[in-house]
Design an enzyme around this catalytic site. Structure first.
Site, PDB file in Angstrom:
ATOM      1  N   LYS A   1      58.519  38.400  52.334  1.00  9.84           N
ATOM      2  CA  LYS A   1      57.556  39.051  51.546  1.00  9.84           C
ATOM      3  C   LYS A   1      57.952  40.626  51.421  1.00  9.84           C
ATOM      4  CE  LYS A   1      52.424  40.000  52.226  1.00  9.84           C
ATOM      5  NZ  LYS A   1      51.394  40.026  52.963  1.00  9.84           N
TER       6      LYS A   1
ATOM      7  N   SER B   1      47.331  38.063  50.027  1.00  8.33           N
ATOM      8  CA  SER B   1      48.440  39.075  49.945  1.00  8.33           C
ATOM      9  C   SER B   1      49.950  38.133  49.979  1.00  8.33           C
ATOM     10  CB  SER B   1      48.571  40.100  50.923  1.00  8.33           C
ATOM     11  OG  SER B   1      48.729  39.606  52.155  1.00  8.33           O
TER      12      SER B   1
ATOM     13  N   SER C   1      46.013  36.330  55.408  1.00  7.04           N
ATOM     14  CA  SER C   1      46.965  36.390  54.378  1.00  7.04           C
ATOM     15  C   SER C   1      48.207  35.699  54.588  1.00  7.04           C
ATOM     16  CB  SER C   1      47.257  37.970  53.782  1.00  7.04           C
ATOM     17  OG  SER C   1      46.121  38.364  53.111  1.00  7.04           O
TER      18      SER C   1
END
Length: 467
Positions: A80, A153, A177
């Site tokens: 991420k 997210s 998330s």
């Protein structure tokens, strides 16, 4: 290439170690797949093809010499875009951080590198890990249906794993998330115990709620990732000093005699019938495998679900204090409003939330004296369309309803595993979650693996999207 997409991380690892699969060929195949699908999916913030091939060549040479670093050696993964990587842009989905290149790896990135993993790139995410993508960013598309939500997210992480663009990914979870994208994209995701995984080098949203964890196709794959990234870290004083458990070794334990608590009155109240049916089917599958499903009464957490945005806003205002004062004009409307509002909330209101939080945490901890795990849905309704998600984002009660199964475990810090358990009428995945006591990841993964041996939901693949 089709065969490679059917392999999980664990199976791929075994082939790499045996020499039946080349890290370079696998990496090249995934890069080619990304080249074909990324124009539609937008899962990556940046692709590090040169670094990936360099990692793959190194792994191939080491494996040829019999130098095996562990199960992730030569396995392509992605991070991420809030996980720092030395010399690679890490922007947390923010225009205000455009061009930011860290000079050192986050602890989790360093551990993956040391384990021999191949880094394919950084995954797209909502701005600053809050609720919306920056208006100037093309958001990831759900491979099961491009007009549907990708789960907030860690959106790129969920999409990339589901579409077979990487064999594992790291996400972060402040209110759901990791679990929301896992449920929305039909993959498996683990929010570990708070402090089980170091947050050093992770761009924060709300530090006391932030968790970093793995996302992959199966509980077995998640276990291999967690074993590498978990553990004490002197660079993060909040990281727990407890060493990782043998997560892979726990996978064959099964669930015979494991007591799984469920509060049906709470879980099934005001949820969609298709979600309720999939959840009951998941419980039945676990019972067939030997789990004991026991009715429990959950403590009332509605107030904390409603307070999540306030608590997040206060902590985000502190985390963004300097950057927002310098680059506030580059913030999108959702994150900008959160940070601004957080700076105006009276201290007594945040303290009141803290008192409610501490009391709830005590009650939740006591609940695990009588059960091993707790089961809940992941979402109260099927995966919403993008229009439905946008409409809900401005409604405080609908946001609280969306968060009611997830946010309390961020406040409490309990480990939580999201597992695919079916599909709705529109063909979108449905997920449920298992929750464990603090440091109960091994028991969660054992139960998840047992469920996935008995079902095949995690093996379903989305149709390849077209432009």
């Amino acid at each position: 290439m089709v065969e490679l997409q059917e392999l999980g991380l664990a199976e791929t690892s075994a082939r790499l170690r045996e020499g039946a699969l080349s890290p370079v060929e696998l990496t090249e195949a995934l890069l080619a797949r990304m080249e074909a699908l990324e124009p539609v999916l937008h899962a990556f913030a940046c692709v590090t093809a040169g670094r990936a091939l360099e990692d793959a060549r190194r792994a191939e040479a080491e494996l040829a010499r019999g130098e095996w670093r562990g199960p992730l050696h030569g396995v392509p993964v992605a991070l991420k875009d809030l996980v720092d990587s030395a010399d690679i842009a890490t922007e947390a989905g923010m225009k205000a951080l455009a061009g930011r290149v860290p000079d050192a790896d986050a602890t989790v990135a360093a551990r993956l590198r040391e384990a021999g993993a191949v880094l394919l790139g950084k995954l797209a995410m909502t701005e600053g890990a809050f609720s919306e993508h920056h208006p100037e960013t093309e958001p990831p598309r759900n491979p099961w249906g491009s007009g549907h939500w990708t789960g907030v997210s860690s959106s790129g992480s969920g999409v990339a794993v589901a579409a077979g663009l990487c064999l594992g990914a790291l996400g972060s979870d402040t209110g759901g998330s990791i679990r929301f994208p896992s449920a929305a994209c039909g993959v498996t995701g683990l929010k570990p115990t708070w402090g089980r995984v170091s947050r050093h080098g992770i761009f924060p949203l709300a530090p006391s709620l932030d968790h970093v964890g793995p996302m992959a196709r199966s509980a077995a794959d998640v276990a291999l990732l967690l074993a590498v990234i978990a553990g004490p870290d002197p660079r993060d004083p909040t990281a727990l000093r407890t060493p990782p458990d043998d997560y892979a070794g726990a996978l064959d334990r099964g669930v015979e005699g494991v007591v799984i608590g469920v509060d049906r009155g709470w879980c099934l109240a005001a949820i969609h019938s298709e979600v309720a049916a999939a959840f009951e089917s998941a419980l039945e599958s676990l019972a067939v495998e030997g789990a004991l499903i026991r009715e429990i009464e959950m403590p009332d957490s509605a107030a904390l679900a409603r307070a999540w945005v306030t608590a997040c806003a206060v902590e985000a205002a502190l985390a963004h204090e300097s950057l927002f004062s310098e680059r506030g004009g580059d913030y999108g409307p959702a994150l900008g409003a959160l940070v601004h509002i957080g700076g105006t909330i009276p201290g007594i209101e945040y303290a009141r939330i803290g008192e409610v939080r501490r009391n709830l945490c005590g009650k939740l901890s006591a609940m695990f004296d009588s059960v091993t795990l707790v089961a809940t849905p992941a979402l109260p309704a099927p995966v919403p369309t993008l229009a439905e998600a946008a409409a809900a984002s401005g409604d405080a009660e609908r946001v609280a309803q969306m968060l009611r199964f997830t946010a309390l475990w961020n406040f409490a810090g309990n480990p939580t595993l999201s597992l695919p358990c079916g599909f709705d009428r529109a063909g979108l995945p449905i997920g449920f979650q298992l929750v464990g006591p603090a440091l109960g990841e091994a028991a969660l993964l054992a139960a998840g693996a047992a469920f996935q041996r008995a079902t095949d939901w995690h093996r379903r693949r989305p149709p390849l999207p077209t432009a």
